[in-house]
Design a protein around this motif. Structure first.
Motif, PDB file in Angstrom:
ATOM      1  N   ARG A   1       0.789  -1.157   0.119  1.00  0.00           N
ATOM      2  CA  ARG A   1       0.071   0.148  -0.037  1.00  0.00           C
ATOM      3  C   ARG A   1       0.864   1.240   0.062  1.00  0.00           C
ATOM      4  N   LEU A   2       1.792   1.142   0.852  1.00  0.00           N
ATOM      5  CA  LEU A   2       2.755   2.538   1.152  1.00  0.00           C
ATOM      6  C   LEU A   2       3.607   2.672  -0.184  1.00  0.00           C
ATOM      7  N   PHE A   3       4.250   1.725  -0.643  1.00  0.00           N
ATOM      8  CA  PHE A   3       5.182   1.880  -1.932  1.00  0.00           C
ATOM      9  C   PHE A   3       4.333   2.442  -2.923  1.00  0.00           C
ATOM     10  N   CYS A   4       3.264   1.677  -3.214  1.00  0.00           N
ATOM     11  CA  CYS A   4       2.682   1.643  -4.682  1.00  0.00           C
ATOM     12  C   CYS A   4       1.947   3.163  -4.655  1.00  0.00           C
ATOM     13  N   LYS A   5       1.343   3.705  -3.422  1.00  0.00           N
ATOM     14  CA  LYS A   5       0.842   4.918  -3.226  1.00  0.00           C
ATOM     15  C   LYS A   5       1.588   6.109  -3.483  1.00  0.00           C
ATOM     16  N   MET A   6       2.868   5.849  -3.015  1.00  0.00           N
ATOM     17  CA  MET A   6       3.923   6.901  -3.402  1.00  0.00           C
ATOM     18  C   MET A   6       4.320   7.059  -4.723  1.00  0.00           C
ATOM     19  N   ILE A   7       4.629   5.879  -5.313  1.00  0.00           N
ATOM     20  CA  ILE A   7       4.993   5.675  -6.702  1.00  0.00           C
ATOM     21  C   ILE A   7       3.866   6.276  -7.470  1.00  0.00           C
ATOM     22  N   SER A   8       2.821   6.058  -7.460  1.00  0.00           N
ATOM     23  CA  SER A   8       1.559   6.315  -8.092  1.00  0.00           C
ATOM     24  C   SER A   8       1.492   7.927  -7.865  1.00  0.00           C
ATOM     25  N   ASP A   9       1.636   8.524  -6.718  1.00  0.00           N
ATOM     26  CA  ASP A   9       1.502   9.898  -6.417  1.00  0.00           C
ATOM     27  C   ASP A   9       2.504  10.604  -7.101  1.00  0.00           C
TER      28      ASP A   9
ATOM     29  N   LEU B   1      -2.277 -10.929  -0.689  1.00  0.00           N
ATOM     30  CA  LEU B   1      -2.784  -9.525  -1.106  1.00  0.00           C
ATOM     31  C   LEU B   1      -4.205  -9.571  -1.762  1.00  0.00           C
ATOM     32  N   THR B   2      -4.898  -9.654  -0.779  1.00  0.00           N
ATOM     33  CA  THR B   2      -6.296  -9.756  -1.155  1.00  0.00           C
ATOM     34  C   THR B   2      -7.190  -8.507  -0.770  1.00  0.00           C
ATOM     35  N   ASP B   3      -6.479  -7.472  -0.086  1.00  0.00           N
ATOM     36  CA  ASP B   3      -7.355  -6.342   0.325  1.00  0.00           C
ATOM     37  C   ASP B   3      -7.854  -5.619  -0.932  1.00  0.00           C
ATOM     38  N   SER B   4      -8.935  -4.907  -0.710  1.00  0.00           N
ATOM     39  CA  SER B   4      -9.624  -4.063  -2.056  1.00  0.00           C
ATOM     40  C   SER B   4      -8.720  -2.915  -2.385  1.00  0.00           C
ATOM     41  N   SER B   5      -8.068  -2.360  -1.148  1.00  0.00           N
ATOM     42  CA  SER B   5      -7.388  -1.091  -1.427  1.00  0.00           C
ATOM     43  C   SER B   5      -6.208  -1.277  -2.516  1.00  0.00           C
ATOM     44  N   LEU B   6      -5.735  -2.653  -2.747  1.00  0.00           N
ATOM     45  CA  LEU B   6      -4.817  -2.877  -3.703  1.00  0.00           C
ATOM     46  C   LEU B   6      -5.189  -2.915  -5.295  1.00  0.00           C
ATOM     47  N   ASP B   7      -6.535  -3.051  -5.319  1.00  0.00           N
ATOM     48  CA  ASP B   7      -7.217  -3.266  -6.533  1.00  0.00           C
ATOM     49  C   ASP B   7      -6.717  -2.160  -7.687  1.00  0.00           C
TER      50      ASP B   7
ATOM     51  N   GLY C   1       3.570  10.183 -10.057  1.00  0.00           N
ATOM     52  CA  GLY C   1       3.023  10.279 -11.479  1.00  0.00           C
ATOM     53  C   GLY C   1       3.243   8.935 -12.290  1.00  0.00           C
ATOM     54  N   TYR C   2       4.036   7.894 -11.618  1.00  0.00           N
ATOM     55  CA  TYR C   2       4.250   6.730 -12.353  1.00  0.00           C
ATOM     56  C   TYR C   2       3.493   5.623 -12.249  1.00  0.00           C
ATOM     57  N   TYR C   3       3.208   4.968 -13.537  1.00  0.00           N
ATOM     58  CA  TYR C   3       2.402   3.593 -13.438  1.00  0.00           C
ATOM     59  C   TYR C   3       3.088   2.664 -12.470  1.00  0.00           C
ATOM     60  N   THR C   4       2.230   2.138 -11.620  1.00  0.00           N
ATOM     61  CA  THR C   4       2.918   1.206 -10.575  1.00  0.00           C
ATOM     62  C   THR C   4       2.023  -0.146 -10.543  1.00  0.00           C
ATOM     63  N   GLY C   5       2.839  -1.226 -10.069  1.00  0.00           N
ATOM     64  CA  GLY C   5       2.151  -2.412  -9.770  1.00  0.00           C
ATOM     65  C   GLY C   5       2.921  -3.422  -8.942  1.00  0.00           C
ATOM     66  N   ILE C   6       2.413  -4.465  -8.568  1.00  0.00           N
ATOM     67  CA  ILE C   6       3.104  -5.487  -7.555  1.00  0.00           C
ATOM     68  C   ILE C   6       3.440  -6.772  -8.382  1.00  0.00           C
ATOM     69  N   TYR C   7       4.776  -7.350  -8.101  1.00  0.00           N
ATOM     70  CA  TYR C   7       5.221  -8.496  -8.583  1.00  0.00           C
ATOM     71  C   TYR C   7       4.953  -9.493  -7.346  1.00  0.00           C
ATOM     72  N   SER C   8       4.602 -10.663  -7.596  1.00  0.00           N
ATOM     73  CA  SER C   8       4.402 -11.568  -6.582  1.00  0.00           C
ATOM     74  C   SER C   8       3.949 -13.110  -7.149  1.00  0.00           C
ATOM     75  N   SER C   9       4.087 -14.148  -6.514  1.00  0.00           N
ATOM     76  CA  SER C   9       3.287 -15.171  -6.612  1.00  0.00           C
ATOM     77  C   SER C   9       2.104 -15.286  -6.573  1.00  0.00           C
ATOM     78  N   SER C  10       1.506 -16.174  -7.476  1.00  0.00           N
ATOM     79  CA  SER C  10      -0.233 -16.403  -7.567  1.00  0.00           C
ATOM     80  C   SER C  10      -0.354 -16.577  -6.273  1.00  0.00           C
ATOM     81  N   TRP C  11       0.217 -17.451  -5.334  1.00  0.00           N
ATOM     82  CA  TRP C  11      -0.167 -17.883  -4.214  1.00  0.00           C
ATOM     83  C   TRP C  11      -0.227 -16.583  -3.062  1.00  0.00           C
ATOM     84  N   VAL C  12       0.658 -15.595  -3.382  1.00  0.00           N
ATOM     85  CA  VAL C  12       0.730 -14.463  -2.327  1.00  0.00           C
ATOM     86  C   VAL C  12      -0.442 -13.694  -2.812  1.00  0.00           C
ATOM     87  N   PHE C  13      -0.706 -13.706  -4.081  1.00  0.00           N
ATOM     88  CA  PHE C  13      -1.803 -12.855  -4.477  1.00  0.00           C
ATOM     89  C   PHE C  13      -3.290 -13.073  -3.852  1.00  0.00           C
ATOM     90  N   GLN C  14      -3.166 -14.496  -3.844  1.00  0.00           N
ATOM     91  CA  GLN C  14      -4.570 -15.021  -3.582  1.00  0.00           C
ATOM     92  C   GLN C  14      -4.763 -15.409  -2.031  1.00  0.00           C
TER      93      GLN C  14
END
Length: 464
Positions: free
Chosen positions: A329-337, A355-361, A339-352
């Motif tokens: 949450r903290l990292f992506c918000k700072m990168i997005s604020d 990283l299930t919180d809607s704030s990351l959608d 002005g850069y496009y941002t996202g998260i790399y992780s395994s499908s297991w970690v995402f499922q």
């Protein structure tokens, strides 16, 4: 990773180069607390003897079978060490530490195995152990022995390769061979690594073909870091994602790979390998990544690599759902604020599972799902995110190389930074145009005033 079954390892032979180093400027080593315990410990593998602290200077490397009398034990970075004080011939006294895991194999679990297919050629005679990295010795392998392997594991002060063999009687056993005298990548190596082996007794690189529909894939690419060897032909790929930093340390080869991408004419993104264990470090990590993004100007976004392949965070009780969510949450918000496009790399297991919180959608996902991990594309993760890391193997050479499928066009990653730059350019052009118009008008007014003065002088009038 024991916390995330089916996880991955995206950067060649690993990020373990950092173990024992400060990857964050704010991270201070905790006080070492010694507990009294007298005993004798027999080394099962060659182990470094360190002075003053568990990460102190190496006094010597002790051989297999060495018996050590100790007076204290401590836990540091999640690992167990024995310790004692020696008096040198000159009268100086030093405290020494030796990494000494309990010798029952309990520190190893199968879920910690990292997928990687390759061939190791031994440069040191080492033991081949069965079932666990500290299991019974099946045989001692000579220098020059070529070993095909399908997995690796890091722990007990070493890096191991591993594979499964089927015996003539039909029994299957997993074997382990230590290929370095340190957990740190590239330190005290006991083997060299290359392409597929012709040794039919070991596991072979799979050659299965992909049968899944690839019509959703727009572009094929790779991700690279300092762990990848020079000379990769980037013109064979459509794009690359480059590791810019791990924690607050710049990747040693980021500039090399940026120039290689520019020479090949392919766009690239950047990613930060996460080492944050609290909010302050996550913020520092984001700020450092932004410095590098401004320097290298990625066209395909700035990504956060959320994993723990070297158990750095787990050893500090920071590899868990709450910490992963907070950092993302903290990292992506700072990168997005910024002005850069941002996202998260992780395994499908970690995402499922984490990283299930809607704030990351609102942030994109770069999904690591290797399936057979044989170099082919076997699954479609487009419903989860726009990039899919589908293997860590180059099937043509047998070496480790992370490959990715992209499900969108490059314009999808266009950042506000690019828009702002374009707007600033347009504004400058408008300002220059307006300034030119004003100068032209002022010139005409000057000419008219001059003519008026001449007319007035004809009639004997002052032009003042």
């Amino acid at each position: 990773m024991s916390s995330a079954p089916g996880s991955y390892y995206p950067n060649g032979y690993g990020n373990l180069k950092l173990s024992g180093y400060l990857v964050h400027k704010s991270l201070m080593a905790p006080d070492i607390k010694l507990n009294n315990e007298a005993g004798t410990y027999t080394l099962a593998v060659p182990t470094n003897k360190r002075r003053d602290s568990p990460t102190g200077i190496i006094a010597e490397t002790l051989p297999v079978g060495k018996k050590l009398s100790y007076t204290n034990v401590t836990t540091y970075g999640g690992s167990r060490y024995i310790s004692w004080v020696e008096t040198e011939p000159n009268g100086n006294k030093y405290r020494y530490f030796v990494y000494a895991p309990k010798q029952d194999g309990s520190s190893y679990s199968e879920s910690q195995l990292i997928n990687e297919i390759g061939v190791a050629t031994l440069t040191k005679a080492v033991n081949k152990r069965r079932d666990t990295p500290t299991g019974i010795v099946a045989e001692t392998l000579p220098v020059g022995k070529k070993l095909s392997y399908t997995n690796k594991w890091v722990g007990n002060g070493h890096r191991y390769i591993s594979w499964v063999e089927t015996e003539p009687n039909g029994n299957k056993y997993r074997y382990f061979v230590a290929v370095s005298g340190s957990e740190k990548y590239g330190v005290d190596t006991w083997a060299t690594f290359g392409g597929p082996s012709t040794d039919t007794k070991g596991p072979q690189t799979p050659t299965s073909k992909s049968e899944i529909d690839e019509s959703k894939v727009k572009h094929w690419g790779i991700d690279l870091s300092e762990h990848n060897a020079d000379g990769i032909d980037l013109s064979a790929y459509d794009f690359a994602i480059l590791r810019s930093n791990y924690g607050e340390i710049e990747d040693e080869k980021i500039e090399y790979w940026v120039k290689a991408c520019e020479k090949a004419g392919i766009p690239y993104g950047l990613y930060c390998y996460d080492y944050a264990i609290d909010d302050d470090q996550a913020e520092a990590e984001a700020n450092y990544t932004l410095e590098l993004a401004r320097k290298y100007k990625p066209a395909l976004g700035v990504w956060l690599d959320m994993e723990d392949s070297d158990n750095y965070k787990e050893k500090r009780n920071a590899w868990n759902k709450d910490r992963a969510l907070a950092t993302c949450r903290l990292f992506c918000k700072m990168i997005s604020d910024a002005g850069y496009y941002t996202g998260i790399y992780s395994s499908s297991w970690v995402f499922q599972n984490w990283l299930t919180d809607s704030s990351l959608d609102v942030y994109d996902k770069w999904v690591a799902q290797w399936d057979k991990n044989d170099g082919d594309y076997h699954s479609d993760t487009s419903s989860m995110g726009t990039i899919h890391q589908y293997t860590s193997v180059d099937k043509h050479s047998g070496i480790g190389l992370d490959k990715n499928a992209m499900y969108v066009d490059f314009d999808h990653y266009k950042s506000k930074i690019a828009d702002n730059t374009q707007n600033e350019t347009e504004n400058v052009q408008k300002d220059e145009s307006n300034e030119s118009d004003i100068k032209e008008l002022n010139g005409l007014i000057g000419i008219l005033i001059g003519l008026l003065k001449k007319l007035l002088s004809v009639f004997g009038k002052s032009g003042d």
